[in-house]
Design a protein around this motif. Structure first.
Motif, PDB file in Angstrom:
ATOM      1  N   GLU A  42       0.874  -1.174  -0.052  1.00  0.00           N
ATOM      2  CA  GLU A  42      -0.059   0.025  -0.148  1.00  0.00           C
ATOM      3  C   GLU A  42       0.888   1.224  -0.073  1.00  0.00           C
ATOM      4  OE1 GLU A  42      -3.544   0.795   2.109  1.00  0.00           O
ATOM      5  OE2 GLU A  42      -4.000  -1.425   2.160  1.00  0.00           O
ATOM      6  N   PHE A  43       1.985   1.207   0.743  1.00  0.00           N
ATOM      7  CA  PHE A  43       2.861   2.255   0.725  1.00  0.00           C
ATOM      8  C   PHE A  43       3.531   2.758  -0.794  1.00  0.00           C
ATOM      9  CE2 PHE A  43       6.904   4.632   1.546  1.00  0.00           C
ATOM     10  CZ  PHE A  43       6.352   5.874   2.272  1.00  0.00           C
ATOM     11  N   SER A  44       3.595   1.660  -1.237  1.00  0.00           N
ATOM     12  CA  SER A  44       4.254   1.667  -2.655  1.00  0.00           C
ATOM     13  C   SER A  44       3.111   2.099  -3.612  1.00  0.00           C
ATOM     14  CB  SER A  44       4.742   0.253  -3.067  1.00  0.00           C
ATOM     15  OG  SER A  44       5.814  -0.219  -2.478  1.00  0.00           O
TER      16      SER A  44
ATOM     17  N   ALA B 194       0.686   4.225  -2.837  1.00  0.00           N
ATOM     18  CA  ALA B 194       0.540   5.531  -2.593  1.00  0.00           C
ATOM     19  C   ALA B 194       1.445   6.335  -3.152  1.00  0.00           C
ATOM     20  CB  ALA B 194       0.328   5.681  -0.873  1.00  0.00           C
ATOM     21  N   CYS B 195       2.735   5.977  -2.976  1.00  0.00           N
ATOM     22  CA  CYS B 195       4.033   6.873  -3.617  1.00  0.00           C
ATOM     23  C   CYS B 195       3.753   7.017  -5.184  1.00  0.00           C
ATOM     24  CB  CYS B 195       5.214   6.098  -3.257  1.00  0.00           C
ATOM     25  SG  CYS B 195       5.883   6.309  -1.462  1.00  0.00           S
TER      26      CYS B 195
ATOM     27  N   LEU C  89       0.843   9.189  -6.188  1.00  0.00           N
ATOM     28  CA  LEU C  89       1.102  10.598  -5.847  1.00  0.00           C
ATOM     29  C   LEU C  89       2.328  11.271  -6.717  1.00  0.00           C
ATOM     30  CD1 LEU C  89       0.791  10.506  -2.001  1.00  0.00           C
ATOM     31  CD2 LEU C  89      -0.790  11.275  -3.613  1.00  0.00           C
TER      32      LEU C  89
ATOM     33  N   GLY D 236      -3.930   7.801  -3.620  1.00  0.00           N
ATOM     34  CA  GLY D 236      -2.695   7.785  -3.034  1.00  0.00           C
ATOM     35  C   GLY D 236      -2.949   8.285  -1.579  1.00  0.00           C
ATOM     36  N   GLY D 237      -3.869   9.184  -1.361  1.00  0.00           N
ATOM     37  CA  GLY D 237      -4.011   9.326   0.042  1.00  0.00           C
ATOM     38  C   GLY D 237      -4.672   8.337   0.811  1.00  0.00           C
TER      39      GLY D 237
ATOM     40  N   SER E 177      -4.481   5.200   0.375  1.00  0.00           N
ATOM     41  CA  SER E 177      -3.561   4.184   0.386  1.00  0.00           C
ATOM     42  C   SER E 177      -2.474   4.738   1.586  1.00  0.00           C
ATOM     43  CB  SER E 177      -2.953   3.843  -0.821  1.00  0.00           C
ATOM     44  OG  SER E 177      -3.764   3.439  -1.805  1.00  0.00           O
ATOM     45  N   LEU E 178      -2.056   5.732   1.525  1.00  0.00           N
ATOM     46  CA  LEU E 178      -0.958   6.233   2.601  1.00  0.00           C
ATOM     47  C   LEU E 178      -1.641   6.231   3.962  1.00  0.00           C
ATOM     48  CD1 LEU E 178       1.912   7.522   2.313  1.00  0.00           C
ATOM     49  CD2 LEU E 178       0.819   9.968   2.306  1.00  0.00           C
TER      50      LEU E 178
ATOM     51  N   SER F  40      -2.027   2.657   4.992  1.00  0.00           N
ATOM     52  CA  SER F  40      -0.498   2.020   5.190  1.00  0.00           C
ATOM     53  C   SER F  40      -0.201   2.230   6.353  1.00  0.00           C
ATOM     54  CB  SER F  40       0.427   2.448   4.059  1.00  0.00           C
ATOM     55  OG  SER F  40       0.639   3.762   4.163  1.00  0.00           O
ATOM     56  N   PHE F  41      -0.437   3.505   7.031  1.00  0.00           N
ATOM     57  CA  PHE F  41       0.091   3.778   8.361  1.00  0.00           C
ATOM     58  C   PHE F  41      -0.558   3.082   9.396  1.00  0.00           C
ATOM     59  CE2 PHE F  41       2.460   7.051   6.046  1.00  0.00           C
ATOM     60  CZ  PHE F  41       3.879   6.863   6.622  1.00  0.00           C
TER      61      PHE F  41
END
Length: 203
Positions: free
Chosen positions: A89-91, A93-94, A97, A169-170, A172-173, A176-177
């Motif tokens: 998910e972090f990937s 999101a990056c 964005l 992206g938002g 997912s970011l 992810s946290f």
């Protein structure tokens, strides 16, 4: 606010997984609703969303069961799955964005060329025909086609896609946290002693 006790860690982990259960059911429900009312005719898109929702549901159930039972093996596997989900998910999101306009256009055109069902959905929803140019000899489901006064879909799709990528992206970011928080909570909860268990038992 410090949550250092066994019960507090357990309740926090349960609450996090209940949120995941609700999100998964929402994803499944929205996808089914969109298919039922004909908003999305592509079975692959609906199946993908429902598949992700079902996977998230089972992960959340695993987390709930392991938290309620304080099961060491289940907690370990749950922690590993959350770690992998965080990376994915972090990937995403990056990537969502960081993508620029040119890359976005190439991806949209590639997706457009691969699926006729998606083309029909987009043309009907956005009232446009063709991707980069309008051809009067083409077949199109858009309402504007009868008047032969349609705009190409590329510009409309790009405006929606830009907002969608930022939204995805938002989200997912953010999630992810929450998964990183879940890994931390699981690791700490796994190493805590249940006060109701036998004091001499192995943790």
């Amino acid at each position: 606010m410090v949550c250092g006790g066994f019960t507090c860690s357990k309740n926090a982990l349960c609450a996090l997984n209940i949120v995941y259960v609700m999100v998964s059911l929402l994803m499944i429900g929205v996808a089914a609703w969109g298919k039922w009312f004909g908003l999305v005719s592509s079975f692959k898109v609906v199946a993908a969303v429902i598949g992700v929702g079902i996977f998230l549901f089972f992960v959340a159930i695993l987390g709930l069961c392991s938290a309620l039972k304080h099961h060491q093996v289940l907690l370990f596997f749950y922690m590993i799955i959350l770690s992998l989900l965080f990376i994915v998910e972090f990937s995403i999101a990056c990537a969502s964005l960081a993508i620029n306009r040119e890359q976005q256009k190439q991806l949209l055109e590639a997706g457009w060329d691969k699926s006729e069902v998606t083309q029909k959905d987009v043309q009907r929803t956005l009232n446009c025909c063709g991707f980069s140019h309008f051809d009067k000899n083409m077949t199109c489901d858009a309402a504007c086609f009868k008047a032969q006064d349609c705009q190409p879909c590329a510009d409309k799709i790009e405006s929606y896609a830009d907002d969608a990528l930022r939204f995805v992206g938002g989200i997912s970011l953010f999630f992810s946290f929450t998964e990183l928080l879940g890994v931390w909570l699981t690791h700490r909860y796994r190493n805590q002693k249940d006060p109701r268990s036998n004091p001499g038992a192995f943790i």
